[in-house]
Write a protein that holds these residues in place. Structure first.
Motif, PDB file in Angstrom:
ATOM      1  N   VAL A   1       0.844  -1.207   0.000  1.00 52.02           N
ATOM      2  CA  VAL A   1       0.000   0.000   0.000  1.00 52.02           C
ATOM      3  C   VAL A   1       0.873   1.249   0.000  1.00 52.02           C
ATOM      4  N   ALA A   2       1.924   1.238   0.826  1.00 53.38           N
ATOM      5  CA  ALA A   2       2.838   2.384   0.879  1.00 53.38           C
ATOM      6  C   ALA A   2       3.566   2.564  -0.456  1.00 53.38           C
ATOM      7  N   LEU A   3       4.006   1.448  -1.043  1.00 56.66           N
ATOM      8  CA  LEU A   3       4.736   1.508  -2.311  1.00 56.66           C
ATOM      9  C   LEU A   3       3.857   2.049  -3.433  1.00 56.66           C
ATOM     10  N   ILE A   4       2.617   1.568  -3.499  1.00 56.95           N
ATOM     11  CA  ILE A   4       1.694   2.039  -4.538  1.00 56.95           C
ATOM     12  C   ILE A   4       1.404   3.526  -4.360  1.00 56.95           C
ATOM     13  N   ALA A   5       1.224   3.955  -3.093  1.00 59.91           N
ATOM     14  CA  ALA A   5       0.973   5.380  -2.826  1.00 59.91           C
ATOM     15  C   ALA A   5       2.149   6.229  -3.320  1.00 59.91           C
ATOM     16  N   ALA A   6       3.369   5.745  -3.063  1.00 62.20           N
ATOM     17  CA  ALA A   6       4.564   6.479  -3.482  1.00 62.20           C
ATOM     18  C   ALA A   6       4.686   6.519  -5.007  1.00 62.20           C
ATOM     19  N   ILE A   7       4.479   5.360  -5.647  1.00 56.23           N
ATOM     20  CA  ILE A   7       4.586   5.286  -7.114  1.00 56.23           C
ATOM     21  C   ILE A   7       3.509   6.147  -7.777  1.00 56.23           C
ATOM     22  N   ASN A   8       2.280   6.077  -7.236  1.00 59.86           N
ATOM     23  CA  ASN A   8       1.188   6.897  -7.771  1.00 59.86           C
ATOM     24  C   ASN A   8       1.535   8.381  -7.706  1.00 59.86           C
ATOM     25  N   ASN A   9       2.116   8.785  -6.576  1.00 57.40           N
ATOM     26  CA  ASN A   9       2.457  10.190  -6.381  1.00 57.40           C
ATOM     27  C   ASN A   9       3.552  10.643  -7.350  1.00 57.40           C
ATOM     28  N   VAL A  10       4.573   9.777  -7.531  1.00 56.74           N
ATOM     29  CA  VAL A  10       5.676  10.092  -8.450  1.00 56.74           C
ATOM     30  C   VAL A  10       5.154  10.222  -9.881  1.00 56.74           C
ATOM     31  N   PHE A  11       4.312   9.266 -10.308  1.00 59.47           N
ATOM     32  CA  PHE A  11       3.748   9.293 -11.661  1.00 59.47           C
ATOM     33  C   PHE A  11       2.865  10.521 -11.850  1.00 59.47           C
ATOM     34  N   ASP A  12       2.107  10.855 -10.802  1.00 59.79           N
ATOM     35  CA  ASP A  12       1.215  12.019 -10.883  1.00 59.79           C
ATOM     36  C   ASP A  12       2.012  13.312 -11.038  1.00 59.79           C
ATOM     37  N   LEU A  13       3.133  13.404 -10.315  1.00 55.86           N
ATOM     38  CA  LEU A  13       3.979  14.596 -10.390  1.00 55.86           C
ATOM     39  C   LEU A  13       4.658  14.730 -11.757  1.00 55.86           C
ATOM     40  N   ILE A  14       5.099  13.579 -12.316  1.00 58.76           N
ATOM     41  CA  ILE A  14       5.844  13.610 -13.582  1.00 58.76           C
ATOM     42  C   ILE A  14       4.924  13.639 -14.804  1.00 58.76           C
ATOM     43  N   PHE A  15       3.912  12.755 -14.779  1.00 68.50           N
ATOM     44  CA  PHE A  15       3.066  12.582 -15.978  1.00 68.50           C
ATOM     45  C   PHE A  15       1.649  13.154 -15.835  1.00 68.50           C
ATOM     46  N   GLY A  16       1.275  13.554 -14.613  1.00 65.88           N
ATOM     47  CA  GLY A  16      -0.074  14.068 -14.397  1.00 65.88           C
ATOM     48  C   GLY A  16      -1.132  12.988 -14.359  1.00 65.88           C
ATOM     49  N   ILE A  17      -0.713  11.727 -14.200  1.00 61.15           N
ATOM     50  CA  ILE A  17      -1.631  10.591 -14.122  1.00 61.15           C
ATOM     51  C   ILE A  17      -1.008   9.550 -13.200  1.00 61.15           C
ATOM     52  N   SER A  18      -1.822   8.896 -12.375  1.00 60.53           N
ATOM     53  CA  SER A  18      -1.280   7.927 -11.419  1.00 60.53           C
ATOM     54  C   SER A  18      -0.902   6.612 -12.112  1.00 60.53           C
ATOM     55  N   PHE A  19      -0.055   5.850 -11.459  1.00 57.62           N
ATOM     56  CA  PHE A  19       0.395   4.555 -11.973  1.00 57.62           C
ATOM     57  C   PHE A  19      -0.799   3.607 -12.124  1.00 57.62           C
ATOM     58  N   GLN A  20      -1.714   3.616 -11.149  1.00 55.04           N
ATOM     59  CA  GLN A  20      -2.882   2.740 -11.204  1.00 55.04           C
ATOM     60  C   GLN A  20      -3.818   3.106 -12.358  1.00 55.04           C
ATOM     61  N   GLN A  21      -3.894   4.389 -12.666  1.00 51.91           N
ATOM     62  CA  GLN A  21      -4.716   4.807 -13.814  1.00 51.91           C
ATOM     63  C   GLN A  21      -4.125   4.286 -15.125  1.00 51.91           C
ATOM     64  N   ILE A  22      -2.787   4.320 -15.230  1.00 51.60           N
ATOM     65  CA  ILE A  22      -2.124   3.787 -16.427  1.00 51.60           C
ATOM     66  C   ILE A  22      -2.408   2.290 -16.551  1.00 51.60           C
ATOM     67  N   LEU A  23      -2.270   1.571 -15.419  1.00 49.33           N
ATOM     68  CA  LEU A  23      -2.569   0.136 -15.419  1.00 49.33           C
ATOM     69  C   LEU A  23      -4.041  -0.110 -15.761  1.00 49.33           C
TER      70      LEU A  23
END
Length: 392
Positions: free
Chosen positions: A258-280
């Motif tokens: 859960v912590a890892l996904i939250a971190a990855i989502n935040n990084v993707f959102d900051l860089i690409f404007g979309i969360s990792f889970q949304q891409i998946l």
């Protein structure tokens, strides 16, 4: 229209299984067709009839009562640790696994579970065209767990060829342990948990018999079950500790994932404007669509499916509870059934480790076909969801 999509989805799943098949010419389609029909009938019986409603209600009430009993022990040890009105996930969902594990141990000790597993396994072997060992293993995996089941067949483990070992491992990954069924029922509707448990049994054989077709000779069709000789209290202590280990392991994995996904989502959102889970979600949306999920829900549902695959079913179920109010009841049913299995990357390590603990050679064999194992188990989950889409 929904039936057309479901039929297309069914054909796509069979086609995907054929792509990974060891020998397409050996695939026997008669038991496969029979098992698909049985799955549809069972799904309709459980979800669309009064008998199914009464049966599932009775099962749900049993597990509710068991969770109440478990709560007595949890309250004695951890009473007052949570603020009034709060329901910590670890206390309410994970720790009851300890009590359910004890009950499984008692039924195992009294020889009730082995009798049930042998009986259902024998009946399944008449339907699926596979061996008694494979059929027993599928039922036992659902009863005692994906790693513990190999202990019961350890006498035969060293003598199994890779193709039979694959089927045993595929069954273990396609089902779920009875000890955590109560935990699932606190997050998704019990009727979908029960339905998934039943139809996954057949789904595992359908996909395995396509990916890994073979015929067991009568002289090889032997079932030897290893039964450990323990006193009653030795068994109690072992199952209590095993249940607690499962609760702790699942809890630790949830903290990390859960912590890892939250971190990855935040990084993707900051860089690409979309969360990792949304891409998946976009990647898995076509799979969600062929499962019968309306296109309007497909991206969100795809994200939950992907989360389950890369983390585990608990993380995905937590995500589902957060957004299920935006889903139709049909979508909730289909995605819930998809989530009830151990088909995820971590299961490869769990199963390979369990087998390696009993036989290093066979453990290495399992590790080699680990990705193919996950591929097959994921197809089982997709197949079960498609079957449910026919009746919802």
């Amino acid at each position: 229209m929904k039936y057309i999509i479901s039929i297309i989805g069914l054909l796509i799943v069979i086609g995907l299984a054929l792509l990974a098949s060891n020998n397409r010419k050996k695939v026997n389609y008669k038991p496969i067709i029979l098992m698909v029909v049985i799955q549809i009938v069972l799904a309709a019986l459980l979800l669309n009839t009064k008998f199914g409603l009464v049966l599932i209600k009775a099962i749900a009430e049993i597990f509710t009562k068991l969770l109440e009993y478990a709560g007595e022990g949890i309250s004695f040890v951890f009473g007052g640790i949570a603020n009034k009105g709060e329901a910590p996930f670890f206390l309410n969902v994970l720790l009851p696994i300890v009590f359910i594990s004890v009950l499984i141990g008692i039924f195992q000790y009294l020889r009730i579970l082995p009798l049930i597993m042998k009986g259902i396994g024998l009946l399944l072997s008449k339907i699926n065209g596979m061996g008694k060992l494979e059929s027993y293993n599928a039922v036992a995996s659902a009863m005692v767990g994906q790693s513990e089941v190999f202990i019961t067949v350890k006498k035969q483990l060293n003598h199994l060829p890779p193709h039979r070992l694959y089927t045993l491992c595929a069954s273990a990954m396609s089902t779920v342990s009875m000890s955590i069924v109560g935990a699932y029922m606190t997050m998704i509707e019990p009727k979908y948990v029960v339905t998934a448990l039943v139809i996954n049994l057949f789904g595992g054989f359908i996909i395995s018999s396509i990916i890994n077709p073979y015929k067991v000779d009568s002289d090889e069709d032997i079932l030897e079950i290893q039964e450990e000789k323990q006193s009653f209290f030795e068994m109690l202590g072992e199952y209590i500790l095993d249940g607690f280990k499962v609760a702790i392991i699942v809890g630790a994995m949830l903290i990390g994932f859960v912590a890892l996904i939250a971190a990855i989502n935040n990084v993707f959102d900051l860089i690409f404007g979309i969360s990792f889970q949304q891409i998946l979600g976009y990647i898995f949306s076509p799979v969600a669509f062929i499962m019968g999920i309306p296109w309007a829900d497909a991206v969100k549902a795809g994200g939950i499916m992907a989360t389950k695959l890369v983390t585990n079913e608990f993380v995905a179920m937590i995500d589902l509870t957060k957004i299920q109010s935006s889903f139709s009841s049909r979508t909730i049913g289909i995605i819930s059934v998809f989530l009830v299995s151990f088909a995820n990357f971590s299961s490869i390590g769990i199963i390979a480790g369990a087998v390696k603990g009993l036989s290093e050679k066979q453990g290495n064999t399992v590790a080699r076909f680990g990705l193919k194992l996950l591929y097959g188990a994921t197809l089982v989950s997709i197949l079960s969801a498609i079957i449910v889409s026919f009746v919802l």
